[in-house]
Design a protein around this motif. Structure first.
Motif, PDB file in Angstrom:
ATOM      1  N   HIS A 114       0.422  -1.483  -0.469  1.00 19.23           N
ATOM      2  CA  HIS A 114      -0.030  -0.131   0.078  1.00 19.23           C
ATOM      3  C   HIS A 114       0.940   0.677  -0.110  1.00 19.23           C
ATOM      4  O   HIS A 114       2.246   1.199   0.304  1.00 19.23           O
ATOM      5  N   GLY A 129      -5.201   2.428  -0.975  1.00 21.19           N
ATOM      6  CA  GLY A 129      -5.685   3.213  -0.062  1.00 21.19           C
ATOM      7  C   GLY A 129      -4.314   4.686  -0.563  1.00 21.19           C
ATOM      8  O   GLY A 129      -3.059   4.461  -0.969  1.00 21.19           O
ATOM      9  N   SER A 131      -2.558   6.929   1.931  1.00 22.61           N
ATOM     10  CA  SER A 131      -2.202   7.997   3.122  1.00 22.61           C
ATOM     11  C   SER A 131      -1.816   9.578   2.904  1.00 22.61           C
ATOM     12  O   SER A 131      -0.709   9.856   2.119  1.00 22.61           O
ATOM     13  N   HIS A 144      -6.556   6.932   4.803  1.00 31.11           N
ATOM     14  CA  HIS A 144      -6.509   6.824   3.673  1.00 31.11           C
ATOM     15  C   HIS A 144      -8.050   6.960   3.226  1.00 31.11           C
ATOM     16  O   HIS A 144      -9.438   7.700   3.747  1.00 31.11           O
TER      17      HIS A 144
END
Length: 1298
Positions: A114, A129, A131, A144
């Protein structure tokens, strides 16, 4: 309808939502109503009103302004509310049709990558996602933002954090559900539980799955997507919200005047509760009230048990958008009616539930639409607007920069439709109508729950090695194939005319092995004679000579010498291993080192055998698997100290809660030994009788069956009779019909017994019969011996018998032959039958009827065939055949016996095919006992028909005339002459039991042999060769039994059990009271902490055997009894103060008070001379049960042994054992005294043990453990434990002398 903003964007109404006029906003009730004063000024209206706002078009291009107004042609806006897993409100939108990519996307989270916390913010699809780093000094920041599954077509309508696992659930307006694992938002599962276009109203997680609510249906699914059950009905329309009031009860409400009460165990609607208009749109509940919010702007507080209205809080003049409850505070947000339309109230209305009064409202800077408490050190609440703004407020009035800050979601102009907070308060989740899912956290490494269960992930597929199509060496069998998924024939299939499917039998065990075998527990050990090749078994028993002498006057039997030499029955080696008696092997650790899971790999609980009179374990399991009886026993509670029904309910509760772990019936058997009727009937055995095996277990268990049914009926009936005696009317009233007990409704049948003398005088008597015994015909007459009787005929003659006996006649004034007859007036729902196969004559009758069944092979012939001589092979196989008992008059065409002279044997040569055919007949033999019965009463006459096979029972449907019964359980006696054998039960586990234990809807037969439980073939319950297995008790139940009786458990244990009670000892003084009972405000809640310690005395000493090599083995462990139980407060101003310190009175003889280790002295448990607070074991047991049922966590040292002796099952997540907190793997357990010295610098247990001191020390150790875990890293804490072990080794594991 218009949505007035600065841009004048339009709103499309929801066609499914009802409309309300302003007049409907005023509701008149008879309950008390509280309404706060109107705020000093009218707040600006907002663009939302869930669950009562109009539904906007998904992906509206215009961004709503900060203070728009709502106009619905002069009416209240259209209402359409739903709530997430915590009861949160959210708005729902239009219904479109589109497909989704279904499936269970579960993989290892470590395999996904991620975006990091410092990447540039963007929106991506596919579950990946983005961040964002924290901005400034904000407590919560965006972690996210992802496009939810199907977000390009539908907006998010419900979000919910899983309460049991690290999952975040999302439901959208298209009826699709997706779960995301962990803070990385990895897609875990995605499926379509509702029809496409049906809006998901709420997602609620439970232990074994999730509940998904739509407009007119509710589905329970596993977290992977498989459906557990689906519920819909005529009462399911316009549903909005659901909530769990206890682990098995669900309430479902909506825009209608009724609330559905739903039972999760049975998967059925059990009640319909009236709430009146305008219904329920929001559910919350506390430990006192169920809070219901509706469209009129008021919150109704209803009683948890009766659902009656207790208070009404008139919060807002328009409607209600959301509210939340925490502790004694209730906070609401809503709308006011201004100029014929609704305007958002920028005030939060706050109520104190202790005094039911409104407190000063709190003003906001945003338009609140969603509210959630954040339970921390101070009461904080999160208010969220539909524009994507949220504010964290402190209700204590403390103004901080964090409480004044307004956070903004990056919704890209879309409206926020759902909001939830994780139980750990570390994460917020938002969903908008643009299909975006936002995750905000206060840290990078976030946990949704403090104690989450592990999430199950799919295994990675194993890649097979490549194989060339022209490779002639690699076998095709190296590629596995799932045959059940292959359609059509395979190239390797043989033609049907060339095949015959048979089961290959195991070859008989060599007699030389049996003669030298040594039995250890249930496993036989013998030297290998080396006469056969290792791991090779021939396909045919070719050229094997088997001589089977079957005549009783023939040659000497070839039974191996080994069983007889061991003192066992000559036929004991015929008994299958799973039927043999199981015993617990004790070590110096007691039973802790014994592997019970080796004997029981199911989720059902077995019962241990090391308790006196545990011969009834099989019948206890039979009674437990009767669903109405189980519920009736668990719903019963009386004040009688030794009540078998109360103890039966406590035992059934343990069997319910246990997941495959063994239980003990010690408390039940303790009460059983005190019942005078049980002793009078000879049901209470002494140690000598059980050890020698001189008791007829078959006859004993049948007497126990008749006793327990009558005793439970009497126990339930006695409290009703006592209540009627207390209410003595002033004037005599006509006698009322006594209400039948649940046992009477299930087992009882009305019987008319008539006696008619030769003179013509006839007398009748009405009675009830609960257990029937079989009476077998006398077949000593050769003519009767030929007749074949059915089981239905024998049962009919036993239930409605007619016999001639000598009785006294008043008219004749002497004894006369009298005809006595029994006629049934009603049929029981459960037919309990005692087989009465105590005599050899009756056993021969049963065996004769089975021999007359088609394709039956006698057990004698089968077993002697196994014992035959196989030393000399020959081209043919010979056997000695017994003459037929009917001689030349035999009419059976398939009879395998000789029909020549009765005085001599004949030898017949059989081929291998005939021997094989006989073996197949043995495995598929018919059975005399039917799998079901059909019974009817026609003009007072009983009709019974047998249903031989299980398939016949399943096809047969009950009617008004005929009642259909199926065999649900049986208890049989496995005979062994030396020790009396043992009792086992065949039990059919029904759907409710598999739902609770396995989470599946299935039925399965189980063989229950004390603590050994294993699935078995259904025909084993009806096949009895009478050689070693003799039926004792049979239970036939109606197919619709559960529908005819109440299968709900009404828990009778309330907080009253914690109220102060009088001591049994008359000598106790106030200064001797060592505890302070709980006050009303101190009553325990879920998650509260208490510390517990118990002390014990010995009733029977341990019996051990010392061998010649110096080793010592335990034959029978010591029998312990609880003598003192102490429970202290774990938090609050009186932390460390006991609220339970009970000494347990006992009527049994104590052989050792263990004063040095328990602190109990002679006389402390005697009610005549004791100065302690003396109570009964049942009274203290109820206190502990109430604490456990409330979810209280128990702290103590060595609690496993304490709860075992108390005979109490406590879930593992409610036990905090300090012996395990400070323990390293493969190291010794540390004593409480040493841990107190090392970590707390305390010296305890100097002279004797004191349970109050031990409980307080355990509580302090728990606090020390939490302190060390918070202050140290895991590696540092591990080093601390290693230092503790090093110090303990130096001082000999004991605190050094001062």
């Amino acid at each position: 309808m218009e949505f007035n903003t600065s841009t004048g964007s339009g709103i499309t109404p929801n066609p499914y939502a009802p409309q309300f006029s302003p007049a409907a906003a005023t509701t008149t009730t008879t309950a008390s109503t509280f309404s706060p004063d109107a705020p000093p000024f009218a707040p600006s209206p907002g663009p939302h009103a869930p669950p009562f706002a109009p539904s906007p078009v998904p992906h509206a291009p215009q961004t709503p302004q900060h203070h728009p107004e709502i106009f619905v042609d002069g009416h209240v806006p259209i209402l359409d509310g739903s709530f997430n897993g915590s009861g949160d409100a959210s708005v729902h939108y239009g219904h479109n049709s589109s497909g989704f990519e279904d499936g269970f996307h579960a993989s290892d989270p470590n395999s996904q990558h991620h975006s990091g916390p410092h990447q540039e913010h963007s929106i991506m699809q596919g579950g990946r996602g983005i961040s964002n780093p924290p901005v400034g000094n904000e407590e919560y920041h965006e972690l996210h933002t992802i496009v939810a599954d199907g977000g390009d077509r539908y907006g998010v309508s419900a979000v919910a954090f899983d309460l049991h696992q690290e999952l975040l659930w999302m439901g959208n307006q298209g009826g699709h559900v997706t779960s995301y694992y962990g803070p990385g938002m990895q897609k875990y599962s995605s499926f379509q539980p509702l029809p496409v276009g049906t809006e998901m109203r709420q997602v609620l997680s439970i232990d074994n799955g999730v509940l998904l609510l739509g407009n007119n249906r509710m589905r329970c699914s596993e977290r992977g997507g498989l459906t557990i059950f689906d519920f819909s009905g005529e009462d399911m329309h316009d549903m909005q919200v659901m909530t769990m009031v206890d682990p098995t009860t669900l309430l479902i409400g909506g825009h209608q005047d009724k609330v559905i009460e739903f039972d999760l165990n049975s998967g059925q609607q059990v009640n319909l509760l009236e709430v009146g208009d305008p219904g329920v749109a929001i559910f919350r509940h506390t430990n006192r009230f169920i809070c219901c919010g509706d469209t009129s702007g008021q919150v109704t507080l209803r009683d948890m048990n009766t659902f009656k209205t207790e208070h009404i809080l008139k919060a807002h003049s328009g409607s209600l958008s959301d509210f939340d409850v925490h502790g004694n505070l209730l906070v609401t947000a809503g709308f006011s009616t201004r100029r014929g339309s609704l305007a958002v109230d920028r005030f939060l209305m706050i109520y104190d539930l202790r005094v039911m009064r409104a407190m000063a409202p709190m003003q906001l800077s945003i338009d609140p639409m969603f509210l959630r408490f954040v339970p921390t050190y101070t009461p904080r609440i999160v208010a969220v607007s539909q524009a994507g703004q949220f504010q964290i407020l402190d209700l204590a009035g403390v103004m901080t920069p964090a409480s004044m800050a307004i956070h903004q979601l990056n919704t890209h102009g879309h409206m926020c439709m759902g909001f939830d907070i994780s139980t750990s308060c570390e994460a917020f989740s938002f969903g908008d109508n643009g299909g975006l899912l936002h995750l905000w956290t206060d840290r990078e490494e976030v946990l949704y729950n403090n104690y989450s269960s592990p999430t199950e992930f799919a295994d990675h597929p194993e890649h097979l090695p490549a194989m060339s199509i022209v490779d002639p060496l690699t076998p095709l069998a190296s590629i596995p194939m799932l045959y059940e998924n292959c359609h059509g024939p395979l190239l390797s299939d043989w033609p049907e005319d060339c095949m015959k499917y048979v089961k290959r039998r195991m070859p008989p065990v060599d007699p030389e092995i049996l003669a030298s075998m040594k039995i250890v527990q249930f496993i036989g050990y013998a030297p290998n004679p080396r006469v056969k090749k290792r791991n090779q078994v021939p396909y045919r028993a070719k050229d094997l000579a088997i001589t089977i002498p079957t005549s009783s006057t023939g040659p000497t039997s070839t039974v191996p010498e080994s069983p007889g030499a061991r003192g066992e029955s000559p036929r004991w080696y015929m008994v299958p291993t799973r039927y043999r008696k199981v015993e617990i092997k004790y070590t110096k650790l007691g039973v802790d080192s014994f592997d019970f899971r080796h004997y029981n790999r199911t989720n059902f609980a077995g019962l241990e055998t090391n308790i006196p009179n545990s011969y009834c374990n099989a019948m206890l399991q039979v009674l437990y698997f009767i669903e109405p009886l189980r519920c009736a026993a668990q719903s019963h509670l009386c004040e009688k100290e030794f009540c078998l029904t109360c103890e039966l309910g406590f035992l059934f509760h343990m069997l319910d809660m246990s997941k495959g772990e063994n239980c003990q019936a010690s408390n039940f058997l303790r009460a059983f030994r005190t019942i005078p009727e049980a002793s009078a009937l000879g049901l209470v055995l002494g140690d000598h009788e059980e050890a020698t095996g001189k008791v007829n277990l078959g006859r004993l268990i049948q007497s126990w069956n008749r006793f327990i049914v009558q005793q439970v009926h009497q126990d339930i009936l006695e409290p009703k009779e006592e209540d009627s005696e207390k209410k003595e009317p002033e004037e005599p009233e006509p006698p009322k019909e006594v209400e039948k007990t649940p046992i009477e409704k299930m087992f009882s049948s009305e019987v008319t017994i008539s006696s008619k003398c030769r003179c013509g005088k006839e007398t009748t008597k009405e009675t009830n019969s609960m257990v029937y015994g079989l009476n077998y015909p006398d077949i000593s007459d050769p003519e009767l011996k030929k007749k074949q009787y059915s089981f239905a005929e024998v049962l009919k003659s036993s239930m409605s018998s007619e016999q001639v006996t000598h009785a006294w006649c008043e008219d004749c004034n002497r004894y006369q032959p009298t005809t006595q007859s029994r006629k049934l007036k009603s049929l029981p729902d459960i037919l309990s039958i005692n087989c009465h196969l105590d005599s050899e004559r009756d056993q021969l009758f049963w065996q004769a009827q089975e021999e007359k069944m088609p394709n039956f092979v006698p057990w004698d012939q089968v077993m002697k065939q196994k014992e035959g001589n196989s030393s000399k092979p020959s081209s043919s196989q010979s056997r000695t055949v017994r003459p037929c008992r009917y001689g030349t008059q035999c009419t059976r065409s398939d009879c395998k016996f000789s029909h020549g002279s009765q005085d001599k044997e004949q030898t017949t040569v059989l081929s291998s095919a005939e021997i094989l055919e006989m073996s197949l007949q043995e495995e598929a033999q018919a059975h005399w006992l039917p799998c079901g019965l059909k019974m009817a009463l026609v003009d007072g006459h009983l009709k019974i028909e047998g249903l031989p096979e299980m398939e016949d029972v399943e096809k047969e449907k009950p009617s008004e005339e005929w009642a259909v019964y199926e065999l649900t359980s049986s208890v049989c006696h496995v005979q062994e002459s030396r020790l009396g054998g043992n009792l086992v039960a065949h039990i059919k586990g029904g759907i409710p039991y598999h739902k609770r234990k396995e989470g599946i809807t299935a039925t399965q037969w189980y063989l229950v042999n004390d603590f050994a439980i294993a699935p078995m073939d259904k025909l084993d319950a009806v096949q009895y060769g009478m050689a070693w297995k003799v039926p004792c008790v049979l239970y036939f139940s109606r197919k619709d039994l559960n529908k005819r009786h109440d299968c709900q458990i009404h828990n009778p244990i309330s907080e009253k059990v914690l109220f102060p009670e009088a001591s049994l000892s008359s000598r106790v003084l106030k200064r001797h009271i060592t505890f302070q009972p709980l006050a009303a405000e101190e009553m325990p809640k879920d998650g509260d902490l208490v510390a517990l310690d118990a002390e014990f005395v010995t009733l029977n000493q341990e019996e051990a055997e010392l061998h010649s090599d110096g080793t010592r083995s335990t034959i029978k462990p010591s029998h312990m009894s609880v003598a003192r139980i102490t429970v202290i407060r774990g938090q609050g101003p009186q932390e460390g103060t006991p609220f339970i310190d009970d000494y347990i009175s006992t009527q049994e003889q104590v052989v050792d008070y263990l004063t040095k280790f328990s602190g109990i002295k002679p006389g402390d448990l005697d009610a005549n001379i004791s100065s302690k607070h003396l109570t009964t074991l049942k009274s203290t047991y109820l206190k502990l049960r109430y604490l456990i049922d409330r979810g209280v966590k128990m702290v103590g040292h060595g609690l496993k042994k304490d709860f075992r002796v108390i005979n109490l099952f406590v879930p593992k997540d409610q036990i905090v054992d300090t012996v395990l907190l400070f323990h390293l793997t493969n190291k010794r357990m540390m004593s409480l005294r040493f841990l107190a010295w090392y970590f707390l610098k305390l010296r305890i247990q100097s002279d004797t043990h004191d349970s109050i001191e031990d409980a307080r020390t355990a509580l302090q150790l728990h606090k020390k453990y939490k302190q060390l875990k918070d202050e140290q890293e895991p590696d540092e804490f591990h080093k601390t434990l290693r230092k503790m072990y090093e110090e303990g080794r130096k001082v000999g594991w004991k605190p050094p002398d001062e």
